[in-house]
Design a protein around this motif. Structure first.
Motif, short mmCIF file in Angstrom:
data_model
loop_
_atom_site.label_atom_id
_atom_site.label_comp_id
_atom_site.label_asym_id
_atom_site.label_seq_id
_atom_site.Cartn_x
_atom_site.Cartn_y
_atom_site.Cartn_z
N GLN A 147 0.50 -1.13 -0.23
CA GLN A 147 0.05 0.00 0.05
C GLN A 147 0.81 1.07 0.26
O GLN A 147 0.63 2.02 -0.70
CB GLN A 147 -0.72 -0.50 1.09
N THR A 148 1.88 1.63 0.62
CA THR A 148 3.12 2.37 0.96
C THR A 148 3.54 2.60 -0.67
O THR A 148 3.45 3.98 -1.01
CB THR A 148 3.67 2.16 1.47
N SER A 149 4.02 1.58 -1.55
CA SER A 149 4.05 1.76 -2.34
C SER A 149 3.71 1.87 -3.64
O SER A 149 3.45 3.02 -4.29
CB SER A 149 4.55 0.29 -2.93
N ASN A 150 2.29 2.18 -3.08
CA ASN A 150 0.69 2.41 -4.44
C ASN A 150 0.54 3.69 -3.77
O ASN A 150 0.34 4.52 -4.77
CB ASN A 150 -0.38 1.58 -4.47
N GLN A 151 1.30 4.08 -2.78
CA GLN A 151 0.45 5.65 -2.36
C GLN A 151 1.19 6.40 -2.66
O GLN A 151 1.26 7.40 -3.25
CB GLN A 151 0.29 5.31 -0.74
N SER A 152 2.93 6.27 -3.11
CA SER A 152 4.21 6.32 -3.61
C SER A 152 4.23 6.61 -5.51
O SER A 152 4.28 8.25 -5.35
CB SER A 152 5.75 5.87 -3.38
N ALA A 153 3.80 6.04 -5.89
CA ALA A 153 3.80 6.19 -6.70
C ALA A 153 2.22 7.33 -7.31
O ALA A 153 3.05 7.78 -8.19
CB ALA A 153 3.43 4.63 -7.26
N THR A 154 1.42 6.74 -6.70
CA THR A 154 0.04 7.87 -6.76
C THR A 154 0.82 9.01 -6.89
O THR A 154 0.36 9.97 -7.72
CB THR A 154 -1.01 7.53 -5.89
N LYS A 196 3.69 15.11 -10.68
CA LYS A 196 3.90 15.63 -12.24
C LYS A 196 2.82 16.37 -13.19
O LYS A 196 3.02 16.90 -13.40
CB LYS A 196 4.05 14.35 -12.32
N GLU A 197 1.80 15.81 -12.43
CA GLU A 197 0.75 16.07 -13.03
C GLU A 197 0.72 17.88 -12.69
O GLU A 197 0.14 18.76 -13.21
CB GLU A 197 -1.11 15.61 -12.73
N LEU A 198 0.72 17.90 -11.16
CA LEU A 198 0.68 19.48 -10.05
C LEU A 198 1.87 20.18 -11.05
O LEU A 198 1.40 21.24 -11.44
CB LEU A 198 0.89 19.14 -9.60
N LYS A 199 3.17 19.65 -11.40
CA LYS A 199 3.80 20.13 -12.27
C LYS A 199 3.74 21.50 -13.76
O LYS A 199 3.53 21.98 -13.85
CB LYS A 199 4.97 19.30 -12.65
N LYS A 200 2.55 19.86 -14.20
CA LYS A 200 2.24 20.19 -15.53
C LYS A 200 1.81 21.35 -15.57
O LYS A 200 1.79 22.12 -15.75
CB LYS A 200 1.94 19.18 -15.77
N LEU A 201 0.68 21.37 -14.45
CA LEU A 201 -0.05 22.67 -14.56
C LEU A 201 0.27 23.50 -13.84
O LEU A 201 -0.49 24.77 -14.41
CB LEU A 201 -1.34 21.55 -13.50
N ARG A 202 1.26 23.48 -12.73
CA ARG A 202 1.61 24.96 -12.91
C ARG A 202 2.41 26.08 -13.90
O ARG A 202 2.49 26.96 -14.18
CB ARG A 202 2.56 24.97 -11.71
N GLU A 203 3.61 24.77 -14.27
CA GLU A 203 3.93 25.41 -15.81
C GLU A 203 2.78 25.99 -17.26
O GLU A 203 3.16 26.94 -17.53
CB GLU A 203 4.79 23.77 -16.64
#
Length: 79
Positions: free
Chosen positions: A52-59, A65-72
């Motif tokens: 679960q921790t691994s899955n949450q880290s990937a999410t 990444k999506e947030l960075k794209k939206l900010r850019e």
């Protein structure tokens, strides 16, 4: 009639000691089985938490990444 001797010591033979050891082993083995089951359950729970921790880290990485794209994109649009 003889009087009881208070200094008489009881001695256990080798067979008696082996029998006592077997009885102790039989009755203590059930507790070992219970502990082994609890240990197995704990290991399973730990593995589940790792997954679960691994899955949450990937999410979280995907969200970042999506947030960075939206900010850019937002910065490009505001210029």
């Amino acid at each position: 009639m003889s009087t009881p001797d208070n200094n008489t010591k009881a001695s256990l033979g080798c067979g008696s000691l082996i029998l006592i050891a077997i009885i102790v082993l039989i009755f203590s083995n059930g507790k070992n089985d219970e502990l082994e089951k609890e240990l197995k359950d704990t290991r399973r729970d730990i593995q589940y938490l790792k997954t679960q921790t691994s899955n949450q880290s990937a999410t979280l990485s995907r969200i970042e990444k999506e947030l960075k794209k939206l900010r850019e994109a937002s910065q490009k649009n505001s210029k």
